[in-house]
Write a protein that holds these residues in place. Structure first.
Motif, PDB file in Angstrom:
ATOM      1  N   GLN A 110      60.931  23.918  38.280  1.00  0.00           N
ATOM      2  CA  GLN A 110      61.644  23.377  39.439  1.00  0.00           C
ATOM      3  C   GLN A 110      62.369  24.484  40.195  1.00  0.00           C
ATOM      4  O   GLN A 110      62.320  24.550  41.434  1.00  0.00           O
ATOM      5  CB  GLN A 110      62.659  22.322  38.988  1.00  0.00           C
ATOM      6  N   ARG A 120      65.881  31.660  46.914  1.00  0.00           N
ATOM      7  CA  ARG A 120      65.598  31.520  45.495  1.00  0.00           C
ATOM      8  C   ARG A 120      64.844  32.767  45.025  1.00  0.00           C
ATOM      9  O   ARG A 120      64.426  33.601  45.835  1.00  0.00           O
ATOM     10  CB  ARG A 120      64.772  30.258  45.204  1.00  0.00           C
ATOM     11  N   LYS A 170      67.048  27.479  51.892  1.00  0.00           N
ATOM     12  CA  LYS A 170      67.665  27.942  50.657  1.00  0.00           C
ATOM     13  C   LYS A 170      66.941  29.174  50.132  1.00  0.00           C
ATOM     14  O   LYS A 170      65.717  29.266  50.184  1.00  0.00           O
ATOM     15  CB  LYS A 170      67.644  26.828  49.595  1.00  0.00           C
ATOM     16  N   HIS A 181      62.357  23.205  44.315  1.00  0.00           N
ATOM     17  CA  HIS A 181      62.489  21.767  44.523  1.00  0.00           C
ATOM     18  C   HIS A 181      63.943  21.337  44.356  1.00  0.00           C
ATOM     19  O   HIS A 181      64.624  21.761  43.409  1.00  0.00           O
ATOM     20  CB  HIS A 181      61.628  20.993  43.525  1.00  0.00           C
ATOM     21  N   LYS A 182      64.403  20.499  45.249  1.00  0.00           N
ATOM     22  CA  LYS A 182      65.770  19.990  45.176  1.00  0.00           C
ATOM     23  C   LYS A 182      65.920  18.989  44.043  1.00  0.00           C
ATOM     24  O   LYS A 182      66.934  18.971  43.335  1.00  0.00           O
ATOM     25  CB  LYS A 182      66.159  19.336  46.514  1.00  0.00           C
ATOM     26  N   HIS A 183      64.891  18.148  43.861  1.00  0.00           N
ATOM     27  CA  HIS A 183      64.945  17.095  42.848  1.00  0.00           C
ATOM     28  C   HIS A 183      63.897  17.339  41.766  1.00  0.00           C
ATOM     29  O   HIS A 183      62.751  17.713  42.065  1.00  0.00           O
ATOM     30  CB  HIS A 183      64.715  15.726  43.481  1.00  0.00           C
ATOM     31  N   THR A 234      60.438  15.625  41.994  1.00  0.00           N
ATOM     32  CA  THR A 234      59.374  16.245  42.780  1.00  0.00           C
ATOM     33  C   THR A 234      58.519  17.135  41.903  1.00  0.00           C
ATOM     34  O   THR A 234      57.292  17.163  42.033  1.00  0.00           O
ATOM     35  CB  THR A 234      59.978  17.077  43.929  1.00  0.00           C
ATOM     36  N   GLY A 263      64.249  23.927  53.270  1.00  0.00           N
ATOM     37  CA  GLY A 263      65.625  23.493  53.094  1.00  0.00           C
ATOM     38  C   GLY A 263      66.623  24.594  53.345  1.00  0.00           C
ATOM     39  O   GLY A 263      67.814  24.451  53.059  1.00  0.00           O
TER      40      GLY A 263
END
Length: 283
Positions: free
Chosen positions: A244, A163, A161, A249-251, A254, A159
Protein backbone atom coordinates in the motif's frame (compact mmCIF):
# COMPACT_ATOMS: atom_id res chain seq x y z
CA UNK A 1 -10.61 34.56 -21.71
CA UNK A 2 -13.89 35.50 -20.05
CA UNK A 3 -13.87 37.03 -16.55
CA UNK A 4 -15.84 34.05 -15.24
CA UNK A 5 -13.28 31.54 -16.56
CA UNK A 6 -10.43 33.57 -15.07
CA UNK A 7 -12.22 33.79 -11.72
CA UNK A 8 -12.67 30.02 -11.70
CA UNK A 9 -8.98 29.47 -12.52
CA UNK A 10 -8.01 31.84 -9.71
CA UNK A 11 -10.14 29.98 -7.18
CA UNK A 12 -8.80 26.60 -8.30
CA UNK A 13 -5.24 27.87 -7.95
CA UNK A 14 -5.97 29.25 -4.49
CA UNK A 15 -7.33 25.87 -3.38
CA UNK A 16 -4.43 23.94 -4.88
CA UNK A 17 -6.38 21.85 -7.37
CA UNK A 18 -4.17 19.67 -9.55
CA UNK A 19 -3.65 20.83 -13.16
CA UNK A 20 -5.55 17.86 -14.57
CA UNK A 21 -8.47 18.51 -12.23
CA UNK A 22 -8.53 22.15 -13.29
CA UNK A 23 -8.52 21.18 -16.95
CA UNK A 24 -11.36 18.70 -16.41
CA UNK A 25 -13.50 21.22 -14.49
CA UNK A 26 -13.01 23.93 -17.11
CA UNK A 27 -13.98 21.51 -19.87
CA UNK A 28 -17.15 20.54 -18.00
CA UNK A 29 -18.19 24.18 -17.61
CA UNK A 30 -17.37 24.86 -21.26
CA UNK A 31 -19.68 22.00 -22.28
CA UNK A 32 -22.43 23.41 -20.07
CA UNK A 33 -22.18 26.87 -21.67
CA UNK A 34 -22.11 25.34 -25.15
CA UNK A 35 -25.25 23.32 -24.43
CA UNK A 36 -27.32 26.34 -23.38
CA UNK A 37 -25.51 28.98 -25.50
CA UNK A 38 -25.45 31.16 -22.38
CA UNK A 39 -23.05 32.06 -19.65
CA UNK A 40 -23.29 29.56 -16.75
CA UNK A 41 -23.92 32.37 -14.24
CA UNK A 42 -27.29 33.01 -15.95
CA UNK A 43 -28.61 29.45 -15.62
CA UNK A 44 -31.32 28.41 -13.18
CA UNK A 45 -31.23 25.46 -10.79
CA UNK A 46 -33.79 23.68 -12.96
CA UNK A 47 -31.61 24.11 -16.04
CA UNK A 48 -28.62 22.64 -14.23
CA UNK A 49 -30.62 19.57 -13.21
CA UNK A 50 -31.94 19.24 -16.77
CA UNK A 51 -28.38 19.35 -18.09
CA UNK A 52 -27.40 16.54 -15.77
CA UNK A 53 -30.32 14.47 -17.08
CA UNK A 54 -29.11 15.21 -20.60
CA UNK A 55 -25.68 13.80 -19.73
CA UNK A 56 -27.25 10.65 -18.28
CA UNK A 57 -30.04 9.97 -20.78
CA UNK A 58 -28.91 11.41 -24.10
CA UNK A 59 -25.14 11.24 -23.94
CA UNK A 60 -25.20 8.16 -21.72
CA UNK A 61 -22.02 9.17 -19.94
CA UNK A 62 -20.56 6.93 -17.27
CA UNK A 63 -21.32 7.56 -13.63
CA UNK A 64 -17.78 8.83 -13.03
CA UNK A 65 -18.09 11.36 -15.86
CA UNK A 66 -21.44 12.60 -14.54
CA UNK A 67 -19.99 12.85 -11.05
CA UNK A 68 -17.11 14.93 -12.38
CA UNK A 69 -19.63 17.26 -14.01
CA UNK A 70 -21.44 17.66 -10.69
CA UNK A 71 -18.16 18.44 -8.89
CA UNK A 72 -17.31 21.07 -11.51
CA UNK A 73 -20.75 22.67 -11.17
CA UNK A 74 -20.60 22.70 -7.40
CA UNK A 75 -17.16 24.30 -7.48
CA UNK A 76 -18.21 27.01 -9.93
CA UNK A 77 -21.43 27.98 -8.19
CA UNK A 78 -20.36 27.62 -4.57
CA UNK A 79 -16.73 28.75 -4.72
CA UNK A 80 -16.76 31.26 -7.57
CA UNK A 81 -20.31 32.60 -7.83
CA UNK A 82 -21.08 32.22 -4.11
CA UNK A 83 -24.42 30.68 -4.99
CA UNK A 84 -26.00 27.90 -3.04
CA UNK A 85 -27.16 25.01 -5.19
CA UNK A 86 -29.91 22.56 -4.31
CA UNK A 87 -28.84 18.96 -4.04
CA UNK A 88 -28.65 17.65 -7.58
CA UNK A 89 -29.95 14.12 -8.04
CA UNK A 90 -27.42 11.65 -9.38
CA UNK A 91 -27.96 7.93 -9.41
CA UNK A 92 -25.26 5.82 -7.80
CA UNK A 93 -25.17 2.56 -9.72
CA UNK A 94 -22.84 -0.18 -8.61
CA UNK A 95 -19.53 -0.02 -10.39
CA UNK A 96 -18.56 -2.92 -12.57
CA UNK A 97 -15.95 -4.98 -10.75
CA UNK A 98 -13.77 -5.79 -13.73
CA UNK A 99 -10.51 -7.65 -13.33
CA UNK A 100 -7.80 -6.43 -15.72
CA UNK A 101 -5.78 -8.88 -17.80
CA UNK A 102 -2.93 -9.61 -15.41
CA UNK A 103 0.54 -10.27 -16.74
CA UNK A 104 2.76 -13.12 -15.56
CA UNK A 105 6.49 -12.48 -15.04
CA UNK A 106 7.42 -14.25 -18.28
CA UNK A 107 4.99 -12.02 -20.17
CA UNK A 108 6.46 -8.88 -18.61
CA UNK A 109 9.96 -9.98 -19.56
CA UNK A 110 8.80 -10.65 -23.11
CA UNK A 111 7.36 -7.14 -23.23
CA UNK A 112 10.60 -5.58 -22.03
CA UNK A 113 12.57 -7.50 -24.62
CA UNK A 114 10.36 -6.31 -27.47
CA UNK A 115 10.60 -2.57 -26.89
CA UNK A 116 12.38 -1.14 -29.90
CA UNK A 117 13.25 2.32 -28.58
CA UNK A 118 15.46 2.55 -25.47
CA UNK A 119 13.69 5.45 -23.76
CA UNK A 120 10.22 3.83 -23.62
CA UNK A 121 11.90 0.56 -22.62
CA UNK A 122 13.65 2.28 -19.72
CA UNK A 123 10.33 3.85 -18.72
CA UNK A 124 8.65 0.43 -18.79
CA UNK A 125 11.49 -0.99 -16.71
CA UNK A 126 10.95 1.79 -14.14
CA UNK A 127 7.20 1.19 -14.02
CA UNK A 128 7.53 -2.56 -13.45
CA UNK A 129 10.38 -2.28 -10.95
CA UNK A 130 8.68 0.39 -8.82
CA UNK A 131 4.93 0.28 -9.47
CA UNK A 132 4.90 3.93 -10.54
CA UNK A 133 2.13 5.35 -12.69
CA UNK A 134 2.89 6.58 -16.20
CA UNK A 135 2.62 10.22 -15.09
CA UNK A 136 5.05 9.55 -12.23
CA UNK A 137 7.57 7.88 -14.52
CA UNK A 138 7.37 10.81 -16.94
CA UNK A 139 7.89 13.34 -14.13
CA UNK A 140 10.83 11.50 -12.55
CA UNK A 141 14.01 13.58 -12.34
CA UNK A 142 17.66 12.85 -11.66
CA UNK A 143 17.50 14.38 -8.18
CA UNK A 144 14.78 11.89 -7.20
CA UNK A 145 17.12 8.87 -7.40
CA UNK A 146 18.74 7.86 -4.12
CA UNK A 147 21.03 4.96 -4.88
CA UNK A 148 22.74 5.11 -1.48
CA UNK A 149 19.50 4.34 0.37
CA UNK A 150 17.98 2.21 -2.44
CA UNK A 151 14.93 4.36 -2.91
CA UNK A 152 13.32 6.71 -5.43
CA UNK A 153 11.26 9.70 -4.43
CA UNK A 154 7.94 10.11 -6.24
CA UNK A 155 7.05 13.77 -6.00
CA UNK A 156 3.42 14.89 -5.97
CA UNK A 157 1.92 11.61 -7.14
CA UNK A 158 -1.81 11.00 -7.25
CA UNK A 159 -3.48 13.03 -4.53
CA UNK A 160 -0.52 15.45 -4.56
CA UNK A 161 1.43 13.28 -2.13
CA UNK A 162 5.12 12.38 -2.05
CA UNK A 163 6.25 8.81 -1.40
CA UNK A 164 9.25 6.52 -1.81
CA UNK A 165 9.48 3.41 -4.00
CA UNK A 166 12.06 0.65 -4.37
CA UNK A 167 15.36 1.19 -6.20
CA UNK A 168 16.57 -2.37 -6.76
CA UNK A 169 20.04 -3.41 -7.88
CA UNK A 170 18.71 -4.76 -11.18
CA UNK A 171 16.97 -1.45 -11.86
CA UNK A 172 20.20 0.41 -11.07
CA UNK A 173 22.09 -1.73 -13.55
CA UNK A 174 19.51 -1.12 -16.25
CA UNK A 175 19.59 2.63 -15.64
CA UNK A 176 23.40 2.65 -15.78
CA UNK A 177 23.23 1.40 -19.36
CA UNK A 178 20.57 4.00 -20.13
CA UNK A 179 22.64 6.72 -18.44
CA UNK A 180 25.71 6.01 -20.53
CA UNK A 181 23.65 6.33 -23.69
CA UNK A 182 21.52 9.40 -22.91
CA UNK A 183 23.13 11.33 -20.03
CA UNK A 184 19.92 12.81 -18.53
CA UNK A 185 20.34 16.11 -16.72
CA UNK A 186 16.83 16.96 -15.53
CA UNK A 187 14.09 14.50 -16.50
CA UNK A 188 15.25 10.90 -16.67
CA UNK A 189 12.97 9.94 -19.57
CA UNK A 190 13.27 13.11 -21.61
CA UNK A 191 12.00 13.95 -25.08
CA UNK A 192 13.67 16.05 -27.74
CA UNK A 193 15.07 18.38 -25.09
CA UNK A 194 16.65 17.28 -21.83
CA UNK A 195 14.61 19.73 -19.77
CA UNK A 196 11.28 18.33 -20.99
CA UNK A 197 9.84 14.87 -20.30
CA UNK A 198 9.02 12.49 -23.11
CA UNK A 199 5.33 12.76 -23.99
CA UNK A 200 3.52 9.85 -22.32
CA UNK A 201 1.66 9.09 -25.55
CA UNK A 202 4.88 7.62 -26.94
CA UNK A 203 5.16 5.34 -23.90
CA UNK A 204 1.64 4.08 -24.52
CA UNK A 205 2.24 3.55 -28.24
CA UNK A 206 5.48 1.66 -27.68
CA UNK A 207 3.81 -0.47 -25.02
CA UNK A 208 1.12 -1.54 -27.48
CA UNK A 209 3.73 -2.27 -30.14
CA UNK A 210 5.84 -4.34 -27.72
CA UNK A 211 2.82 -6.39 -26.66
CA UNK A 212 1.97 -7.12 -30.27
CA UNK A 213 5.57 -8.02 -31.11
CA UNK A 214 5.74 -10.31 -28.07
CA UNK A 215 2.58 -12.11 -29.18
CA UNK A 216 0.60 -11.14 -26.09
CA UNK A 217 -3.10 -11.17 -26.89
CA UNK A 218 -4.24 -9.77 -23.54
CA UNK A 219 -5.48 -6.20 -23.21
CA UNK A 220 -2.26 -4.45 -22.31
CA UNK A 221 -1.59 -0.81 -21.49
CA UNK A 222 1.23 0.96 -19.68
CA UNK A 223 -0.73 0.76 -16.41
CA UNK A 224 -0.56 -3.04 -16.74
CA UNK A 225 3.03 -2.82 -15.50
CA UNK A 226 1.84 -1.27 -12.23
CA UNK A 227 -0.68 -4.09 -11.85
CA UNK A 228 2.08 -6.60 -12.60
CA UNK A 229 4.38 -5.07 -9.98
CA UNK A 230 1.66 -5.27 -7.32
CA UNK A 231 0.53 -8.83 -8.04
CA UNK A 232 4.07 -10.19 -8.38
CA UNK A 233 5.17 -8.56 -5.12
CA UNK A 234 2.23 -10.15 -3.32
CA UNK A 235 3.07 -13.52 -4.82
CA UNK A 236 6.59 -13.05 -3.48
CA UNK A 237 5.19 -12.51 0.02
CA UNK A 238 5.19 -8.73 0.42
CA UNK A 239 2.88 -7.63 3.28
CA UNK A 240 -0.20 -5.74 2.14
CA UNK A 241 0.50 -2.55 4.17
CA UNK A 242 4.01 -2.38 2.67
CA UNK A 243 2.57 -2.67 -0.83
CA UNK A 244 0.00 0.00 0.00
CA UNK A 245 2.80 2.43 0.89
CA UNK A 246 4.77 1.66 -2.28
CA UNK A 247 1.72 2.14 -4.51
CA UNK A 248 0.64 5.31 -2.73
CA UNK A 249 -2.88 4.12 -1.96
CA UNK A 250 -4.80 6.16 0.58
CA UNK A 251 -6.98 3.24 1.65
CA UNK A 252 -5.87 -0.34 2.29
CA UNK A 253 -9.05 -1.58 0.61
CA UNK A 254 -7.73 -0.26 -2.71
CA UNK A 255 -4.61 -2.38 -2.32
CA UNK A 256 -6.64 -5.37 -1.13
CA UNK A 257 -8.12 -5.82 -4.60
CA UNK A 258 -4.71 -7.06 -5.76
CA UNK A 259 -4.86 -9.80 -3.15
CA UNK A 260 -8.22 -10.83 -4.57
CA UNK A 261 -6.85 -10.82 -8.12
CA UNK A 262 -3.82 -12.90 -7.14
CA UNK A 263 -6.13 -15.58 -5.79
CA UNK A 264 -7.60 -15.94 -9.29
CA UNK A 265 -4.27 -16.25 -11.09
CA UNK A 266 -3.10 -19.60 -12.38
CA UNK A 267 0.04 -19.66 -10.26
CA UNK A 268 0.85 -23.19 -11.43
CA UNK A 269 2.29 -21.58 -14.57
CA UNK A 270 4.92 -19.84 -12.44
CA UNK A 271 6.19 -21.61 -9.32
CA UNK A 272 6.53 -19.31 -6.32
CA UNK A 273 10.31 -19.47 -6.30
CA UNK A 274 10.38 -18.12 -9.88
CA UNK A 275 8.15 -15.12 -9.21
CA UNK A 276 10.99 -12.66 -8.76
CA UNK A 277 10.02 -9.61 -10.85
CA UNK A 278 12.70 -10.96 -13.24
CA UNK A 279 14.42 -7.65 -13.71
CA UNK A 280 17.94 -9.01 -13.50
CA UNK A 281 17.24 -11.55 -16.21
CA UNK A 282 15.72 -8.92 -18.49
CA UNK A 283 18.57 -6.45 -18.18
Amino acid sequence: MTPLRQAMIDQMDLRGLAPKTQQAYLQQIKELARYYHRSPDLLTDEELQAYLLYLIRDRQLSHSSCRQAVHALVFLYSRVLQRRLPRMALAHPKRDQKIPDLLYPDEVLALLQHFVRPKPRAAAFLAYATGMRISEVSALQVQDLDGVHNRIKVRQGKGQKDRYVLFTESLKQNLRDYWRAFRPESYIIYGQYKNRPLDSKYLRLDMKAAAQAAGISKRVCFHSLRHAFATHQLLNGMPLPRLQALLGHKHLQTTFRYLQWVALMDVARNPTEDLLCGLGRAA
